[in-house]
Design a protein around this motif. Structure first.
Motif, PDB file in Angstrom:
ATOM      1  N   TRP A   1      -8.637 -21.753  21.451  1.00 45.14           N
ATOM      2  CA  TRP A   1      -7.322 -21.268  21.047  1.00 45.14           C
ATOM      3  C   TRP A   1      -6.551 -22.350  20.299  1.00 45.14           C
ATOM      4  N   PHE A   2      -6.568 -23.570  20.839  1.00 45.95           N
ATOM      5  CA  PHE A   2      -5.803 -24.638  20.187  1.00 45.95           C
ATOM      6  C   PHE A   2      -6.498 -25.129  18.920  1.00 45.95           C
ATOM      7  N   VAL A   3      -7.809 -25.178  18.931  1.00 42.39           N
ATOM      8  CA  VAL A   3      -8.539 -25.571  17.715  1.00 42.39           C
ATOM      9  C   VAL A   3      -8.160 -24.651  16.566  1.00 42.39           C
ATOM     10  N   GLU A   4      -8.111 -23.352  16.848  1.00 42.93           N
ATOM     11  CA  GLU A   4      -7.701 -22.387  15.824  1.00 42.93           C
ATOM     12  C   GLU A   4      -6.222 -22.563  15.458  1.00 42.93           C
ATOM     13  N   SER A   5      -5.385 -22.745  16.472  1.00 44.03           N
ATOM     14  CA  SER A   5      -3.952 -22.923  16.227  1.00 44.03           C
ATOM     15  C   SER A   5      -3.677 -24.128  15.343  1.00 44.03           C
ATOM     16  N   ARG A   6      -4.457 -25.179  15.541  1.00 38.20           N
ATOM     17  CA  ARG A   6      -4.261 -26.429  14.799  1.00 38.20           C
ATOM     18  C   ARG A   6      -4.837 -26.359  13.391  1.00 38.20           C
ATOM     19  N   SER A   7      -5.674 -25.385  13.118  1.00 33.39           N
ATOM     20  CA  SER A   7      -6.415 -25.360  11.850  1.00 33.39           C
ATOM     21  C   SER A   7      -5.519 -25.164  10.641  1.00 33.39           C
TER      22      SER A   7
ATOM     23  N   ARG B   1      12.361 -33.606  12.563  1.00 29.59           N
ATOM     24  CA  ARG B   1      13.793 -33.409  12.383  1.00 29.59           C
ATOM     25  C   ARG B   1      14.167 -33.582  10.916  1.00 29.59           C
ATOM     26  N   ASP B   2      15.194 -32.887  10.514  1.00 32.39           N
ATOM     27  CA  ASP B   2      15.608 -32.891   9.116  1.00 32.39           C
ATOM     28  C   ASP B   2      15.819 -34.307   8.598  1.00 32.39           C
ATOM     29  N   GLY B   3      15.208 -34.566   7.451  1.00 29.15           N
ATOM     30  CA  GLY B   3      15.438 -35.828   6.765  1.00 29.15           C
ATOM     31  C   GLY B   3      14.618 -36.984   7.280  1.00 29.15           C
ATOM     32  N   LEU B   4      13.753 -36.740   8.268  1.00 31.18           N
ATOM     33  CA  LEU B   4      12.956 -37.822   8.840  1.00 31.18           C
ATOM     34  C   LEU B   4      11.476 -37.531   8.611  1.00 31.18           C
ATOM     35  N   ALA B   5      10.703 -38.604   8.495  1.00 33.34           N
ATOM     36  CA  ALA B   5       9.270 -38.453   8.267  1.00 33.34           C
ATOM     37  C   ALA B   5       8.543 -38.264   9.584  1.00 33.34           C
ATOM     38  N   GLY B   6       7.520 -37.412   9.576  1.00 28.33           N
ATOM     39  CA  GLY B   6       6.707 -37.234  10.760  1.00 28.33           C
ATOM     40  C   GLY B   6       6.065 -38.534  11.189  1.00 28.33           C
ATOM     41  N   GLY B   7       5.962 -38.735  12.482  1.00 31.86           N
ATOM     42  CA  GLY B   7       5.420 -39.972  13.014  1.00 31.86           C
ATOM     43  C   GLY B   7       6.492 -40.973  13.374  1.00 31.86           C
TER      44      GLY B   7
ATOM     45  N   TYR C   1       2.258 -35.827  16.924  1.00 32.05           N
ATOM     46  CA  TYR C   1       2.296 -35.495  15.496  1.00 32.05           C
ATOM     47  C   TYR C   1       0.898 -35.170  14.991  1.00 32.05           C
ATOM     48  N   ASP C   2       0.811 -34.074  14.242  1.00 33.95           N
ATOM     49  CA  ASP C   2      -0.442 -33.641  13.640  1.00 33.95           C
ATOM     50  C   ASP C   2      -0.387 -33.945  12.143  1.00 33.95           C
ATOM     51  N   GLU C   3      -1.144 -34.945  11.727  1.00 37.02           N
ATOM     52  CA  GLU C   3      -1.100 -35.398  10.330  1.00 37.02           C
ATOM     53  C   GLU C   3      -1.465 -34.287   9.353  1.00 37.02           C
ATOM     54  N   ALA C   4      -2.437 -33.479   9.701  1.00 40.42           N
ATOM     55  CA  ALA C   4      -2.941 -32.474   8.766  1.00 40.42           C
ATOM     56  C   ALA C   4      -1.885 -31.448   8.385  1.00 40.42           C
TER      57      ALA C   4
END
Length: 574
Positions: free
Chosen positions: A113-119, A135-141, A161-164
């Motif tokens: 389920w999560f593998v598919e959700s993350r795809s 959050r608005d205006g901020l970079a992931g990570g 955080y999911d880079e993809a």
């Protein structure tokens, strides 16, 4: 309720098996289903009614099986579905039931389920989990970009955080345990279908892991200073940014559990059992959860009493004040007296050993304190739970260094504490006292090199004290901890007053002696437990005890006037 009206589980006793550490049958050092099958006569001899089996599903084992990658199979580490079927049959043949662990607040990140959700953000299963953008205006990570400032139970942020995809997913526990989105009806229906599949296979019910966390108010808000976002009493153990008020007994929790009962349990033949593990639950909420008229769960598994020796966290260990324990136990006994039901326990796979924590594991008092604590617990109203090895008086393991710990919570805490500049020696002291690994060392079956647990190398070392403290040494000893547990379990089965009697606390302000009565019709039991090394004149404390008739005790050669260190006594009054 009368004994005739009472559900079967009111006079039952549950035994928890943590399979990894119970018995190894194939020499790989890890307990398994084959090992459990080998030891069922031990449980039958003890007299327990239900075996609660901690997770044996396929799992990457990031959290020792509480990270599930397939809900409808058995991990090869533990055996096969055929062995699980054999276990069900063998338990039923002995008059026992099987309670499976249900972990549906989260899955493994390796679950399909999560593998598919993350795809992909466009995946049809994307909203089966909690995904949020930075959050608005901020970079992931960037830590400031996380959707909320909530902190995980296993240290660090609840957001990974999911880079993809450039988004975060929620995990209240380990990062490999993403939380399911119960707001999605498809998620709920998939869970219910899985539960029905197990019941059709012969399972007798479920212990539901952190089930009161499945409903979440996730509107991007941070935690308040005490972790609360609504009016009401503070939740023990909450802290800045933990966000617990957004997922402890969340807004739709009663709706979800009622729906689960209706979809899974209603109308099924047989005597089933549903146990809701509920961290942070209040007595008032527990009444609602376990009110039979509401059709949610049969009993709660709550944590108030095992938080009484916590300061700012579980690692900030404080002495347990007996008055606090009485106040907590008394509040739950009174609060569920007319509606609802509670689970009674000292030990489980998440708690250190009770004889080391609440008792006295010195050579002089270990046996007496183990049996005293057992008597106190089992004579309360509620369903008692025996955690594997507790019936033998198993104690905490003497960890020499931090390298000996395997538990993800303990390892993560040490790492976080070192980054924060805490004293390594002080952190190690707290880990020795409170780590979950204390409960996970192998069961001590005999005095052989690996305690009869395995012919290989055990995944966690066996406690060195197993040479003296083991099942083989106690099996035929009428004064052993094991023998006393047999007596306590038999008493609950034989005496309706133990299961159903009214509870009244005595001596609420005494610092060492815990006393109460249980009353059903004209049957009155007086229970007196001395949780200290100090002797007391019993008749000075409770004059009417002089006329009591002995029912059960943990020390021989009873002196009617003297309550000795760690003595427990059950008397019939009137």
């Amino acid at each position: 309720m009368t004994p005739e009206e009472a559900p079967w589980w009111t006079n039952a006793v549950v035994y928890q098996v943590y399979p990894r550490s119970f018995q190894d049958s194939d020499g790989d050092g890890i307990g398994d289903l084959g090992g459990i099958l080998q030891r069922l006569d031990h449980l039958a001899d003890l007299g327990v009614d239900v075996l609660w089996l901690s997770p044996v599903y396929p799992s990457p084992q990031a959290d020792n099986g509480y990270d599930i990658s397939d809900y409808q199979d058995i991990d090869p580490l533990f055996g096969t579905l055929a062995q699980l079927d054999e276990l069900i049959t063998a338990l039923h043949a002995r008059g026992m039931k099987l309670l499976m662990d249900l972990v549906v607040n989260h899955t493994s990140d390796e679950h399909p389920w999560f593998v598919e959700s993350r795809s992909s953000p466009a995946s049809p299963k994307r909203d089966w989990y909690w995904w949020r953008p930075p959050r608005d205006g901020l970079a992931g990570g960037d830590p400031g970009a996380e959707p909320t400032n909530w902190q995980s139970f296993f240290s660090g942020s609840t957001w990974e955080y999911d880079e993809a995809s450039g988004e975060y997913y929620l995990h209240l526990f380990d990062r490999k345990q993403p939380d399911l989105n119960w707001e999605n009806p498809a998620v709920r229906q998939a869970v219910y279908a899985m539960m029905r599949w197990w019941l059709d296979r012969g399972v007798d019910g479920f212990r539901m892991d952190v089930i009161n966390m499945i409903s979440k108010d996730l509107r991007g808000r941070d935690g308040a200073p005490d972790g609360h976002l609504h009016d009401g009493p503070p939740i023990p153990g909450t802290a800045l940014g933990d966000g617990s008020a957004s997922y402890i007994c969340g807004p739709r929790i009663h709706e979800f559990l009622n729906e689960m009962h209706r979809e899974v349990f209603a109308g099924r033949p047989g005597a089933l059992l549903t146990v809701g593990e509920m961290p942070g639950v209040t007595v008032e909420e527990a009444r609602l959860f376990t009110d039979p008229a509401r059709a949610e769960v049969d009993m709660v598994f709550q944590f108030e009493h095992v938080g009484l020796d916590h300061g700012s966290s579980k690692w900030d260990v404080r002495p347990l004040r007996m008055r606090s324990l009485k106040a907590s136990f008394g509040r739950w006994q009174a609060g569920l007296a007319d509606v609802g039901w509670n689970s009674l326990y000292w030990d489980n796979h998440d708690q250190p050993r009770a004889v080391s924590r609440f008792g006295d594991d010195s050579p002089e008092f270990r046996r007496d304190s183990a049996t005293c604590l057992a008597t106190l617990l089992h004579l309360h109203r509620g369903t008692p739970y025996v955690y594997q090895g507790q019936e033998l008086g198993m104690a905490n393991y003497p960890f020499a260094t931090v390298d000996g710990f395997r538990d993800v919570e303990s390892v993560n805490h040490f790492g976080t504490a070192m980054v924060a500049g805490q004293d390594p020696a002080a952190v190690l002291t707290a880990l020795r006292r409170m780590s979950r690994d204390n409960a996970r060392t192998p069961v001590q079956w005999d005095g052989s090199p690996h305690a009869g647990f395995t012919t290989g190398t055990p995944w966690l070392p066996v406690n060195p004290d197993h040479v003296a403290w083991n099942a083989a040494a106690q099996r035929d000893d009428p004064s052993s901890v094991l023998a006393h547990y047999r007596q306590l379990i038999a008493l609950r089965h034989e005496e309706p007053v133990v299961a159903l009697g009214d509870f009244a606390m005595l001596l609420p302000d005494h610092d060492d002696v815990y006393a109460f009565t249980r009353t059903l019709d004209d049957r009155v039991l007086l229970v007196v437990c001395n949780l200290s090394r100090t002797p007391y004149r019993l008749t000075d404390l409770l004059p009417h005890a002089r006329d009591g008739r002995w029912v059960l005790g943990n020390l021989p050669d009873e002196d009617p006037e003297l309550l000795r260190p760690w003595e427990a006594r059950v008397l019939s009054i009137g």
